[in-house]
Motif scaffolding. Structure first.
Motif, PDB file in Angstrom:
ATOM      1  N   THR A 191      99.801  56.612  -4.009  1.00  0.00           N
ATOM      2  CA  THR A 191     100.945  57.354  -5.058  1.00  0.00           C
ATOM      3  C   THR A 191      99.672  57.646  -6.997  1.00  0.00           C
ATOM      4  O   THR A 191      99.880  58.745  -6.485  1.00  0.00           O
ATOM      5  N   ILE A 192      99.344  56.978  -7.306  1.00  0.00           N
ATOM      6  CA  ILE A 192      98.167  57.346  -8.116  1.00  0.00           C
ATOM      7  C   ILE A 192      97.478  58.148  -8.274  1.00  0.00           C
ATOM      8  O   ILE A 192      96.547  59.253  -8.689  1.00  0.00           O
ATOM      9  N   THR A 193      96.575  57.526  -6.364  1.00  0.00           N
ATOM     10  CA  THR A 193      95.328  58.464  -6.501  1.00  0.00           C
ATOM     11  C   THR A 193      95.365  60.285  -6.094  1.00  0.00           C
ATOM     12  O   THR A 193      95.554  61.434  -6.336  1.00  0.00           O
ATOM     13  N   ARG A 194      96.679  60.133  -5.676  1.00  0.00           N
ATOM     14  CA  ARG A 194      97.755  62.014  -4.963  1.00  0.00           C
ATOM     15  C   ARG A 194      98.116  62.210  -6.476  1.00  0.00           C
ATOM     16  O   ARG A 194      97.508  63.631  -6.865  1.00  0.00           O
ATOM     17  N   LEU A 195      98.468  61.895  -7.522  1.00  0.00           N
ATOM     18  CA  LEU A 195      98.801  61.994  -8.430  1.00  0.00           C
ATOM     19  C   LEU A 195      97.937  62.266  -9.399  1.00  0.00           C
ATOM     20  O   LEU A 195      97.649  63.717  -9.915  1.00  0.00           O
ATOM     21  N   HIS A 215      93.244  53.461   6.654  1.00  0.00           N
ATOM     22  CA  HIS A 215      93.659  52.952   5.547  1.00  0.00           C
ATOM     23  C   HIS A 215      92.884  54.155   4.509  1.00  0.00           C
ATOM     24  O   HIS A 215      93.260  55.039   3.585  1.00  0.00           O
ATOM     25  N   ILE A 216      91.518  54.519   5.112  1.00  0.00           N
ATOM     26  CA  ILE A 216      90.830  55.987   4.551  1.00  0.00           C
ATOM     27  C   ILE A 216      91.127  57.311   4.942  1.00  0.00           C
ATOM     28  O   ILE A 216      91.135  57.823   4.086  1.00  0.00           O
ATOM     29  N   VAL A 221      94.465  61.943   3.675  1.00  0.00           N
ATOM     30  CA  VAL A 221      95.179  62.842   3.907  1.00  0.00           C
ATOM     31  C   VAL A 221      96.485  62.630   3.354  1.00  0.00           C
ATOM     32  O   VAL A 221      96.762  64.179   2.707  1.00  0.00           O
ATOM     33  N   ILE A 222      96.545  61.849   3.041  1.00  0.00           N
ATOM     34  CA  ILE A 222      98.140  61.828   2.077  1.00  0.00           C
ATOM     35  C   ILE A 222      97.548  62.004   0.528  1.00  0.00           C
ATOM     36  O   ILE A 222      98.060  62.076  -0.756  1.00  0.00           O
ATOM     37  N   GLY A 223      96.488  61.349  -0.025  1.00  0.00           N
ATOM     38  CA  GLY A 223      96.496  60.710  -1.183  1.00  0.00           C
ATOM     39  C   GLY A 223      95.259  61.906  -2.126  1.00  0.00           C
ATOM     40  O   GLY A 223      95.237  62.369  -3.020  1.00  0.00           O
ATOM     41  N   GLY A 224      95.205  62.464  -1.029  1.00  0.00           N
ATOM     42  CA  GLY A 224      94.563  63.676  -1.247  1.00  0.00           C
ATOM     43  C   GLY A 224      93.296  63.277  -1.784  1.00  0.00           C
ATOM     44  O   GLY A 224      92.694  64.041  -2.789  1.00  0.00           O
ATOM     45  N   ALA A 225      92.155  62.695  -1.816  1.00  0.00           N
ATOM     46  CA  ALA A 225      91.344  62.397  -2.583  1.00  0.00           C
ATOM     47  C   ALA A 225      89.942  62.834  -1.828  1.00  0.00           C
ATOM     48  O   ALA A 225      90.668  63.412  -0.307  1.00  0.00           O
ATOM     49  N   VAL A 253      89.479  63.637  10.620  1.00  0.00           N
ATOM     50  CA  VAL A 253      89.039  64.138   9.359  1.00  0.00           C
ATOM     51  C   VAL A 253      87.614  64.442   9.135  1.00  0.00           C
ATOM     52  O   VAL A 253      86.862  63.888  10.194  1.00  0.00           O
ATOM     53  N   PRO A 254      87.058  65.114   8.382  1.00  0.00           N
ATOM     54  CA  PRO A 254      85.879  66.350   8.254  1.00  0.00           C
ATOM     55  C   PRO A 254      84.388  64.601   7.831  1.00  0.00           C
ATOM     56  O   PRO A 254      84.668  64.723   6.943  1.00  0.00           O
TER      57      PRO A 254
END
Lengths: 259, 207
Positions: A191-195, A215-216, A221-225, A253-254
């Motif tokens: 959540t905070i990663t994505r925000l 997790h990675i 994909v979800i966290g947008g990192a 994932v590339p």
């Protein structure tokens, strides 16, 4: 296509890589230079080396170790811990590190970000931050507060606001290390990663909680990192970098597959 | 002697360390005589174009670099060094640069917010023509990039390799005659980057 970076983290105490949970119960894992070479040869995309007790012990970073790592590997690495002024940043970069990571120092003196960015370029200045979840507290609109000094001190600052301010000051990258997830190997705090990833236009690195390739993947994909820092899952030998990258590649994932 | 040009544009340690890993002791120098006498010249650089040009001017290196490039010395630009070889950079409200290669240096303008600026990380280099520096390197190999601006040569035949980022395909490796230049960092691109550097250290350009 720009690939997602996998970044092993070496927490160093007195020239030994250690691993603890929430900065406690540290165990000895090995020599930092040997481990840097092993992970670099194993296919990591970057490394981060933290001299984790330098700040607490009030001493400068172990610059000789930085030199030895720089001489031994041919991929980029960041250094953090024990940075107390612009001169320290300069020494670390001249020793051969690509980037310098500031955390508590930047909270105490935000201008260090703009000074470092101006002197060395934004790409050299990484803001590390340790947010903790704080739901239903109107002081923290994002729901997360920034902590300092190894989670021990609360700052009263909202995590997303701090990230935006740091980028305005000139930070070239943000490492989001969740206090709640750190050391759990139960997954990154998405959540905070994505925000933060949505709030800033510089790369964001997820940190804390990575335990499996899934997790990675979720951090990306979800966290947008743009990158993920991992530690326990490879330090223990549970996964190799090859296994992690094979799994991410299979999940579309590339990632860099040849090294 | 291999000269690494020091013009106060960032950290040259990793370039020197990479040369050392290849058994070659390169000299980090801003001395015009040393640079002119070098058998090969590496022109790296990290930071902003405006400040870099000011330093080159105040250190009397502009004409030195031009002379080195014109007399056929094998010459390798890296990152900001590469950008400065072109004619004009958009950085710092527009900066006229060395003009050793025709073209400009615009900034990434991504339409998708997920494309961050700077581009930081490993990206593929598509080889568009053969070049001695790419000898033994597979097409589409990944190299390490850190940059917000990119080379846009005005003659397409300068391009040696391209990379895709932020909606565009840009020229990430370019050159002609004795000049080769990369936007990526071969000195930080692992075994494959070392291979490219090693090719440069053994390169005899055709005139």
């Amino acid at each position: 296509m720009l690939t997602k970076r996998i970044i092993p983290c070496l927490d160093v105490i007195k020239r030994r890589v250690t691993k603890g949970v929430k900065f406690q119960n540290n165990i000895d894992l090995g020599d930092p230079v040997e481990m840097a070479v092993r992970y670099s040869d194993g296919g990591c995309d970057e490394l981060v080396v933290y001299d984790i007790t330098a700040s607490a012990e009030g001493r400068p970073i172990d610059i000789e170790m930085v030199r030895e790592v720089a001489a031994a590997i041919r991929i980029p690495f960041a250094v953090g811990g024990g940075i107390s002024c612009l001169e320290d940043m300069s020494r670390v970069l001249l020793a051969g590190a690509e980037k310098v990571s500031v955390n508590s120092l930047a909270i105490k003196n935000p201008q260090i970000i703009s000074e470092g960015s101006k002197a060395f370029g934004a790409q050299c200045v990484v803001l590390g931050m340790d947010p903790v979840a704080h739901p239903n507290d109107s002081r923290f609109p994002s729901g997360y507060e920034v902590t300092a000094r190894g989670f021990r001190v609360r700052t009263g600052m909202d995590a997303v606001e701090w990230a935006k301010r740091a980028v305005d000051l000139g930070a070239g990258e943000i490492v989001v290390n969740s206090v709640d997830a750190d050391g759990t190997r139960a997954g990154f705090e998405l959540t905070i990663t994505r925000l933060i990833a949505e709030a800033v236009n510089v790369p964001v690195v997820a940190s804390g909680g990575g335990g499996t390739p899934e997790h990675i993947r979720d951090a990306f994909v979800i966290g947008g990192a743009d990158a993920a820092i991992i530690a326990g899952m490879i330090h223990t030998g549970d996964y190799t970098l090859r296994q992690i990258k094979d799994a991410l590649h299979a999940d579309h994932v590339p990632v860099r597959m040849h090294w | 002697m291999i000269a690494i040009v020091d013009y106060k544009a960032g950290n040259l340690t990793s370039v020197q360390l990479a040369c050392r890993a290849l058994g070659c002791e390169a000299v980090v120098t801003s001395d015009p005589q040393q640079i002119l006498a070098a058998e090969r010249v590496i022109f790296p650089g990290v930071g902003a174009a405006g400040a870099a040009m000011q330093h080159l001017t105040s250190m009397n290196l502009v004409s030195v670099l031009r002379e080195v490039a014109n007399k056929g010395t094998p010459f390798l630009g890296i990152c900001l060094g590469t950008q400065i070889l072109l004619e004009f950079s958009e950085e710092d409200d527009g900066t006229p640069t060395l003009g050793l290669l025709p073209g400009r240096v615009p900034r990434f303008q991504p339409t998708d917010r997920r494309d961050k600026v700077p581009q930081i990380g490993w990206n593929q280099v598509h080889q568009v023509r053969k070049h001695p520096l790419l000898e033994g390197i597979e097409d589409d190999s990944e190299f390490y990039f850190v940059h917000s601006y990119y080379p846009a040569p005005s003659t397409p035949d300068l391009t040696i390799g391209t990379t895709d980022y932020a909606d565009i395909t840009f020229s990430c490796m370019l050159g002609r005659a004795n000049i080769a230049a990369t936007q990526f960092h071969p000195e930080k691109s692992g075994r494959i980057g070392l291979k490219l550097l090693n090719n440069f250290l053994h390169w005899t350009p055709s005139r």
